[in-house]
Motif scaffolding. Structure first.
Motif, PDB file in Angstrom:
ATOM      1  N   THR A 410     -25.546 -40.929 -30.929  1.00 43.44           N
ATOM      2  CA  THR A 410     -25.135 -41.582 -29.704  1.00 43.44           C
ATOM      3  C   THR A 410     -25.627 -41.209 -28.181  1.00 43.44           C
ATOM      4  OG1 THR A 410     -23.217 -39.897 -29.226  1.00 43.44           O
ATOM      5  CG2 THR A 410     -23.073 -41.641 -30.930  1.00 43.44           C
ATOM      6  N   ARG A 411     -26.590 -40.568 -28.270  1.00 44.16           N
ATOM      7  CA  ARG A 411     -27.187 -40.082 -26.811  1.00 44.16           C
ATOM      8  C   ARG A 411     -28.664 -40.383 -26.802  1.00 44.16           C
ATOM      9  NH1 ARG A 411     -26.201 -34.056 -24.427  1.00 44.16           N
ATOM     10  NH2 ARG A 411     -26.513 -33.498 -26.569  1.00 44.16           N
ATOM     11  N   SER A 412     -29.010 -41.288 -25.824  1.00 43.25           N
ATOM     12  CA  SER A 412     -30.416 -42.064 -25.628  1.00 43.25           C
ATOM     13  C   SER A 412     -31.213 -40.918 -25.128  1.00 43.25           C
ATOM     14  CB  SER A 412     -30.124 -43.232 -24.816  1.00 43.25           C
ATOM     15  OG  SER A 412     -31.375 -43.789 -24.464  1.00 43.25           O
ATOM     16  N   PRO A 413     -32.587 -41.010 -25.412  1.00 42.33           N
ATOM     17  CA  PRO A 413     -33.664 -40.009 -24.837  1.00 42.33           C
ATOM     18  C   PRO A 413     -34.091 -40.687 -23.837  1.00 42.33           C
ATOM     19  CG  PRO A 413     -34.475 -41.730 -26.533  1.00 42.33           C
ATOM     20  CD  PRO A 413     -33.057 -41.827 -26.575  1.00 42.33           C
ATOM     21  N   TYR A 414     -33.628 -41.818 -22.997  1.00 41.83           N
ATOM     22  CA  TYR A 414     -34.026 -42.474 -21.911  1.00 41.83           C
ATOM     23  C   TYR A 414     -32.827 -42.563 -20.776  1.00 41.83           C
ATOM     24  CZ  TYR A 414     -37.492 -43.904 -25.322  1.00 41.83           C
ATOM     25  OH  TYR A 414     -38.479 -43.959 -26.401  1.00 41.83           O
ATOM     26  N   ASP A 415     -33.465 -42.444 -19.496  1.00 45.09           N
ATOM     27  CA  ASP A 415     -32.602 -42.630 -18.522  1.00 45.09           C
ATOM     28  C   ASP A 415     -33.302 -43.285 -17.391  1.00 45.09           C
ATOM     29  OD1 ASP A 415     -30.479 -42.276 -16.388  1.00 45.09           O
ATOM     30  OD2 ASP A 415     -30.752 -40.171 -16.342  1.00 45.09           O
ATOM     31  N   GLY A 421     -37.759 -40.919 -15.911  1.00 44.44           N
ATOM     32  CA  GLY A 421     -37.439 -41.784 -16.842  1.00 44.44           C
ATOM     33  C   GLY A 421     -36.684 -41.243 -18.267  1.00 44.44           C
ATOM     34  N   TYR A 422     -36.566 -39.976 -18.351  1.00 41.10           N
ATOM     35  CA  TYR A 422     -35.856 -39.426 -19.645  1.00 41.10           C
ATOM     36  C   TYR A 422     -34.892 -38.698 -19.266  1.00 41.10           C
ATOM     37  CZ  TYR A 422     -40.728 -40.561 -21.352  1.00 41.10           C
ATOM     38  OH  TYR A 422     -41.901 -41.085 -21.690  1.00 41.10           O
ATOM     39  N   ARG A 487     -42.597 -30.634 -14.163  1.00 41.87           N
ATOM     40  CA  ARG A 487     -41.348 -30.096 -13.548  1.00 41.87           C
ATOM     41  C   ARG A 487     -40.032 -30.580 -14.109  1.00 41.87           C
ATOM     42  NH1 ARG A 487     -41.800 -30.611  -7.438  1.00 41.87           N
ATOM     43  NH2 ARG A 487     -44.015 -30.258  -8.009  1.00 41.87           N
ATOM     44  N   TYR A 488     -40.209 -31.898 -14.754  1.00 40.58           N
ATOM     45  CA  TYR A 488     -38.986 -32.534 -15.287  1.00 40.58           C
ATOM     46  C   TYR A 488     -38.945 -31.865 -16.895  1.00 40.58           C
ATOM     47  CZ  TYR A 488     -39.632 -35.236 -11.048  1.00 40.58           C
ATOM     48  OH  TYR A 488     -39.719 -35.767  -9.882  1.00 40.58           O
ATOM     49  N   HIS A 489     -39.867 -31.235 -17.431  1.00 39.97           N
ATOM     50  CA  HIS A 489     -39.877 -30.996 -18.770  1.00 39.97           C
ATOM     51  C   HIS A 489     -38.499 -29.827 -18.963  1.00 39.97           C
ATOM     52  CE1 HIS A 489     -41.106 -29.053 -22.650  1.00 39.97           C
ATOM     53  NE2 HIS A 489     -41.746 -29.929 -22.813  1.00 39.97           N
ATOM     54  N   ARG A 490     -37.905 -29.762 -19.917  1.00 39.29           N
ATOM     55  CA  ARG A 490     -36.660 -29.213 -20.356  1.00 39.29           C
ATOM     56  C   ARG A 490     -36.950 -27.660 -20.067  1.00 39.29           C
ATOM     57  NH1 ARG A 490     -35.292 -26.686 -25.203  1.00 39.29           N
ATOM     58  NH2 ARG A 490     -37.174 -28.118 -26.076  1.00 39.29           N
ATOM     59  N   THR A 491     -38.009 -27.131 -20.681  1.00 40.00           N
ATOM     60  CA  THR A 491     -38.252 -25.538 -20.305  1.00 40.00           C
ATOM     61  C   THR A 491     -38.395 -25.395 -18.683  1.00 40.00           C
ATOM     62  OG1 THR A 491     -40.674 -25.897 -20.558  1.00 40.00           O
ATOM     63  CG2 THR A 491     -39.410 -25.411 -22.669  1.00 40.00           C
ATOM     64  N   GLU A 492     -39.101 -26.006 -18.106  1.00 38.85           N
ATOM     65  CA  GLU A 492     -39.136 -25.833 -16.486  1.00 38.85           C
ATOM     66  C   GLU A 492     -37.853 -26.006 -15.924  1.00 38.85           C
ATOM     67  OE1 GLU A 492     -42.278 -24.925 -15.448  1.00 38.85           O
ATOM     68  OE2 GLU A 492     -42.097 -24.582 -17.919  1.00 38.85           O
ATOM     69  N   VAL A 493     -37.150 -27.091 -16.371  1.00 39.10           N
ATOM     70  CA  VAL A 493     -35.678 -27.157 -15.663  1.00 39.10           C
ATOM     71  C   VAL A 493     -34.913 -26.142 -16.367  1.00 39.10           C
ATOM     72  CG1 VAL A 493     -33.760 -28.759 -15.654  1.00 39.10           C
ATOM     73  CG2 VAL A 493     -35.776 -29.673 -15.799  1.00 39.10           C
ATOM     74  N   THR A 494     -35.020 -25.523 -17.162  1.00 38.71           N
ATOM     75  CA  THR A 494     -34.151 -24.544 -17.774  1.00 38.71           C
ATOM     76  C   THR A 494     -34.412 -23.417 -16.904  1.00 38.71           C
ATOM     77  OG1 THR A 494     -34.304 -25.415 -20.034  1.00 38.71           O
ATOM     78  CG2 THR A 494     -33.707 -22.952 -19.924  1.00 38.71           C
ATOM     79  N   ASN A 495     -35.878 -22.876 -16.761  1.00 39.47           N
ATOM     80  CA  ASN A 495     -36.010 -21.809 -15.960  1.00 39.47           C
ATOM     81  C   ASN A 495     -36.329 -22.026 -14.522  1.00 39.47           C
ATOM     82  OD1 ASN A 495     -36.911 -19.790 -18.291  1.00 39.47           O
ATOM     83  ND2 ASN A 495     -37.736 -21.610 -19.201  1.00 39.47           N
ATOM     84  N   ASN A 496     -35.771 -23.042 -14.079  1.00 35.28           N
ATOM     85  CA  ASN A 496     -35.867 -23.291 -12.581  1.00 35.28           C
ATOM     86  C   ASN A 496     -37.491 -23.001 -12.155  1.00 35.28           C
ATOM     87  OD1 ASN A 496     -34.730 -24.028 -10.128  1.00 35.28           O
ATOM     88  ND2 ASN A 496     -34.424 -22.012  -9.524  1.00 35.28           N
ATOM     89  N   ARG A 497     -38.262 -23.968 -12.584  1.00 34.57           N
ATOM     90  CA  ARG A 497     -39.701 -23.625 -12.350  1.00 34.57           C
ATOM     91  C   ARG A 497     -40.205 -25.307 -12.042  1.00 34.57           C
ATOM     92  NH1 ARG A 497     -40.964 -20.022 -17.130  1.00 34.57           N
ATOM     93  NH2 ARG A 497     -41.348 -21.966 -18.339  1.00 34.57           N
ATOM     94  N   THR A 498     -41.260 -25.442 -11.619  1.00 31.20           N
ATOM     95  CA  THR A 498     -41.766 -26.731 -11.188  1.00 31.20           C
ATOM     96  C   THR A 498     -43.259 -27.006 -11.792  1.00 31.20           C
ATOM     97  OG1 THR A 498     -42.817 -25.967  -9.107  1.00 31.20           O
ATOM     98  CG2 THR A 498     -40.470 -26.844  -8.987  1.00 31.20           C
TER      99      THR A 498
END
Length: 1022
Positions: A410-415, A421-422, A487-498
């Protein structure tokens, strides 16, 4: 030019067969072959005269070439001493112009005796070629040379290039060998960039190498991934130790000898061959998971509904994939100089997003005869480059279909409102956007192979049959990897990196030098000797370095300005480099094959070899083999059995070694131990030993005996062989605990333990129907292998393996210890369910207990993932210009651990309901009432027996000489690869990995799409 015959003289070697029809099919082969011996129909052959056309140079001559069964397609007809010639068309006919009356025609065809016919006043010439029994019995490649197949005394299986499947869409040649060689098992997860595990005649080691030695054009240590199928001439597989002992320490798991094409005498004419394949991949039989609406309707848990509709598996598929392959070869030759060169380009797009590769390269093979035949030189230059967009095995660097099963539908991969876009979310380890992970990662891997080699043969003419061969080879393998996470990748967002950038480089260099004398002589009285003696040297070196940096202001540059990441200036970037330990092998070897009237044969081999991996006092080993053969069919008492063409009994025994383990096992290595402050206030590392060197460490040694029977009946219309083997591996390597002190470290590699395996192989093939217009050739093979651990390094010692994935971590499903069978599962025994749907198990005393009270000591050996029988069945049908090939395989009588209901089918086990459910578990009575915690037990074991149709190929061939003078032949074919799997197994894929000692699981955590391939191929010869 590729030759084609209505007789199909190149016999496929193997095939597959339905278990229920095993003996029936074999019987039919015998009966049909005997009946078809008289089925040849020649009544429609038009052999009438043609009107001759005479000019000043000569006349027009029509030549019709046939054998005992009908016309031969592709036979060579040439005016002797000239370049005036051509090949016969599909009516076995060729028309030559300008033929002088005093000319002599030379007619030849593979598998037949060459014939010379004076022209005289004839304008229409009918020629019947006789079978060359020596050619039909083949010349096979063996260690450091070739032998007539009739003189071979060990277990060898040979394949011609025409035996390999075409258009099956694999990333290397192993996919074209499926089901072709008895006892050979290959495992590949189906991804475009996945590697292939090869195992021949079962497991040969626990901690050392387990794959056969690859020898390409006489150079050991080849890489099967670097070969192009269109360049291969033949493949010979040395199965038993008596065949492989001449390769010593690298032959414990068998030897695969691959010979590539080389030039031929074209009388100075250039031959051009072009082939292309266009392919499309399709995913079928994907796991059935709940849709978004079905997920919302769940009442067993408190689900989280995000109000969207997603099919995560479907979102991971590349439905617009398209692959292409182009291969161009040129051949030119005279009697003293032949050249074969080829070039290829291919793109292989996988069924998964961003899973593709692009390959190109070329090969130059040449043969030169100098000084009136005293010297022969064969230079080879081979280059291949492969660009990859994913890693076929690393979960973080390939499309993650495991998570596609788990994710909330019920959760889409796209935004569309996100800059990327994800829909990227964090903080949930069991549910994350795997589509975004893949699309926001750049993976660029580059493989390079460069192999210049030369073989020089000195024919010592004063001594007939004596020659010296010297080979020199260099191989450079390079691997480059460029990676970048947005920078939008999950691991980068999680670790506050760009952004994260990575660059890595690996290089391996191999040097090979082989020199050997060969003496081949046929003496009066029927005595024949084939002897080889020489030396072998091999050296390998490697090095690597890599760097990683984070936090980039400009993302578009990716990894090409890696120094601009802020982690470098902050002192947090990473960098490393290393040099591999130099490895060297040196050996002296000899082999002698003697035969008397091709009736009694004996062969002896010895190899004295040393390896730099061992201490000086334990560096050398001796490996030897002895085998013999008796051609029963040549005895006087067999004269009355005229239907027996050949019957040969073989017996062999040999010893080989295994040094295929990391050189660091015996290296005095140092590494940083602690960080200490010096008196001056500076900090420095201290270094200490990281290994316990064992000066007594030696080879793993395999001793194997093999008894075999080769047979051919009804003038080679029915043929095959049977082998039974038994092997024992001594001095197996284990990393065992040692006391500290006196040892600086807690473990050491030691030669401790024994293992044995045994098995049998049966092959049968036949030209079942053979008429003027229609032929049917069928080949079938069956094999069986089993193994057992005899001893380890002490009473009660064991190794656990086959670890199951998180979450829940139910344990490990395999254990090897004294007496354990290879392939057995070591799990708890299921005893039922309690009233609440919780598992009940048996303890070691046989009492029923709740699963919550189980201990590791309650586990038992249950089931086995090694099939009772492996089968292959290949059929080729030809009707006039059409041909149809059907290739099948079957594994019979083996257990598969089905992890799909265990992880995705037990209702209520997924906490807050963030995981999706496997739909069959809701509909199957076996699983739909389970409510308890999953247990590693035999409740999830199933019979995995299956019959698979690997490929169906339909082709049409056309002779072009009647339409144009510049083209010879055209063939168009279509192939459907991985057509269907027929099985009663309820899980996802019964064709699990059965190599090694810890497998047999249909893994949720390592699942990949099952791919069907559609291929259109075109081959043109000029």
């Amino acid at each position: 030019m590729e030759k084609c015959s209505k007789k199909n003289s190149q016999k496929p070697r193997v095939g597959l067969f339905n278990p229920a029809a095993a003996f029936l099919t074999t019987g039919l082969l015998f009966m049909a072959s005997a009946h078809a011996l008289g089925a040849t129909d020649k009544s429609n052959i038009d052999r009438g005269p043609r009107v001759e056309s005479v000019n000043q140079q000569g006349k027009t001559v029509t030549v019709i070439v046939s054998d005992a069964s009908g016309e031969l397609i592709g036979a060579n007809v040439i005016v002797k001493g000239t370049t005036n010639g051509n090949v016969t068309d599909f009516n076995g006919q060729v028309i030559l112009d300008n033929v002088p009356a005093n000319a002599v025609l030379e007619i030849s065809y593979i598998g037949y005796q060459t014939k010379e016919v004076p022209v005289g006043n004839q304008t229409t010439i009918n020629v019947t070629l006789a079978e060359d029994s020596q050619a039909l019995e083949e010349v096979v490649v063996v260690g450091y040379g070739t032998m007539e197949k009739k003189q071979v005394t060990s277990s060898v299986t040979s394949l011609a290039a025409s035996d390999m499947m075409k258009g099956v869409g694999g990333s290397d040649i192993t996919s074209s060998l499926q089901g072709k060689i008895s006892g050979l098992v290959m495992s590949n997860n189906g991804a475009t960039n996945a590697g292939t595990t090869i195992q021949l005649r079962g497991l040969t080691s626990i901690n050392s190498g387990k794959q056969p030695l690859i020898v390409v054009d006489g150079f050991p240590g080849g890489d099967i991934r670097a070969l192009n199928q269109d360049d291969i001439k033949s493949i010979d597989v040395l199965k038993d130790a008596s065949a492989g002992a001449i390769y010593g320490t690298r032959a414990a798991s068998g030897v695969i000898l691959i010979t590539t094409k080389s030039g031929s005498n074209t009388n100075g004419k250039v031959k051009l061959n072009y082939s292309t394949e266009l392919s499309k991949k399709q995913n079928y039989d994907k796991p059935e998971m709940l849709t978004a609406d079905e997920y919302r309707a769940r009442t067993d848990v408190n689900i989280v509904d995000y109000g969207q509709n997603a099919d995560w598996w479907d979102a991971m598929l590349n439905k617009d994939n398209f692959s292409q392959k182009h291969h161009l070869s040129l051949e030119l030759g005279t009697e003293n100089a032949q050249v074969y060169t080829s070039f290829f380009y291919e793109t292989n797009e996988g069924i998964a997003i961003k899973d593709g590769r692009q390959d190109y390269g070329g090969r130059l093979n040449a043969n030169f005869k100098l000084f009136d035949g005293w010297l022969e030189i064969r230079p080879i230059v081979d280059y291949r480059q492969t660009a990859r967009t994913s890693d076929g095995s690393d979960e973080d660097k390939k499309p993650n279909f495991k998570q596609a099963l788990y994710n909330n539908p019920t959760r889409s991969p796209y935004d569309p409102e996100s800059e990327s876009g994800y829909n990227v979310w964090t903080g949930e380890t069991l549910d994350y956007n795997i589509v975004a992970d893949r699309m926001l990662n750049t993976y660029e891997g580059l493989d390079k192979w460069f192999k210049p080699e030369v073989t020089m043969k000195l024919n010592i003419k004063p001594i007939e049959g004596l020659s010296y061969t010297q080979t020199l080879g260099y191989e450079n393998r390079q691997w480059e990897l460029h990676e970048f996470d947005s920078r939008y990748h999950r691991t980068e967002v999680t670790n506050n990196r760009t952004g994260r950038a990575y660059l890595g480089f690996d290089k391996t260099e191999n040097l090979t030098s082989e020199g050997y004398f060969t003496y081949v002589k046929e003496f009066k009285g029927g005595h024949n000797l084939n002897a080889v003696a020489g030396y072998s040297f091999f050296e390998t070196n490697g090095e690597n370095f890599n760097m990683t940096n984070y936090n980039f202001q400009v993302e578009g540059v990716k990894f090409w300005d890696i120094g601009k990441g802020s982690y470098l200036t902050d002192g947090k970037a990473a960098m490393s480099s290393a040099k591999d330990i130099t490895e060297r092998l040196f050996a002296l070897y000899a082999r002698a094959n003697y035969s008397y009237n091709d009736k009694y044969m004996v062969s002896a081999t010895i190899r004295h070899e040393g390896s730099s991996k061992f201490a000086a006092e334990n560096r050398w080993g001796n490996f030897w083999a002895l085998s013999g053969g008796w051609r029963i069919s040549a005895e006087e008492f067999m004269k009355d059995f005229d239907w027996v063409t050949d019957l040969k009994l073989r017996l062999g025994y040999g010893v080989t070694g295994n040094n295929d383990f990391d050189a660091s096992y015996m290296a005095n290595t140092l590494s940083s131990d602690a960080y200490w402050m010096l008196p001056n206030g500076n900090w420095a590392y201290t270094y200490g030993p990281t290994s316990n060197v064992n000066p007594g460490l030696g080879w793993e040694e395999k001793a194997e005996w093999n008894i075999g029977l080769d047979y051919a009946f009804f003038n080679n219309r029915l043929y095959g062989k049977f082998d039974y083997y038994r092997r024992k591996i001594n001095g197996m390597l284990y990393n065992v605990n040692v006391p500290q002190p006196p040892y600086p470290n807690g473990t050491q590699w030691q030669n401790i333990g024994e293992m044995e395996s045994k098995g049998w192989e049966f092959e049968v093939g036949g030209d079942i129907i053979q008429t003027k217009d229609f032929t049917w050739t069928s080949n079938l093979n069956l094999s069986h292998n089993s193994g057992k651990i005899l001893s380890m390094w002490g009473d009660g010692t064991y190794i656990n393996g086959n670890t199951f994935d998180e979450p829940g971590w139910p344990g490990e499903a395999s254990r090897i210890q004294d007496g354990a069978e290879i392939g057995a599962f070591y799990i708890w025994k299921f005893a039922g369910f309690d009233d609440d749907g919780n598992f009940l198990l048996y303890n070691k005393e046989g009492d029923v207990i709740p699963a919550s009270e189980k201990t590791d000591n309650d586990k038992q050996y249950i089931g086995n993932y090694l099939p009772k029988v492996l089968m292959g069945w290949n059929n080729t049908f030809r009707y006039k210009n059409f041909d149809l090939g059907i290739n099948m395989r079957s594994w019979i009588g083996f257990d598969v651990y089905n992890s799909f209901p265990m992880y995705l089918g037990i209702q209520g086990q997924n906490g807050a309901g963030q995981w999706n459910l496997w739909k069959p578990a809701l509909e199957d009575e076996r699983y739909n009432k389970i409510r308890g915690v999953k247990q590693l037990c035999d409740y999830f074991l199933e019979d995995g027996s299956f019959l698979k149709i690997d490929a169906i190929t339909l082709g049409y061939s056309l002779s072009l000489k009647q339409y144009t003078k510049w083209a010879d032949r055209l063939r168009i074919y279509g192939t459907v690869g991985n057509v269907a799997t027929i099985t009663g197994y309820s899980g996802y894929n019964p064709e699990v990995d059965i190599t090694g000692w810890a497998n047999g699981v249909d893994k949720v955590w390592d699942c990949n799409p099952i791919v069907r391939t559609y291929t259109l191929g075109i081959q043109v010869s000029f």
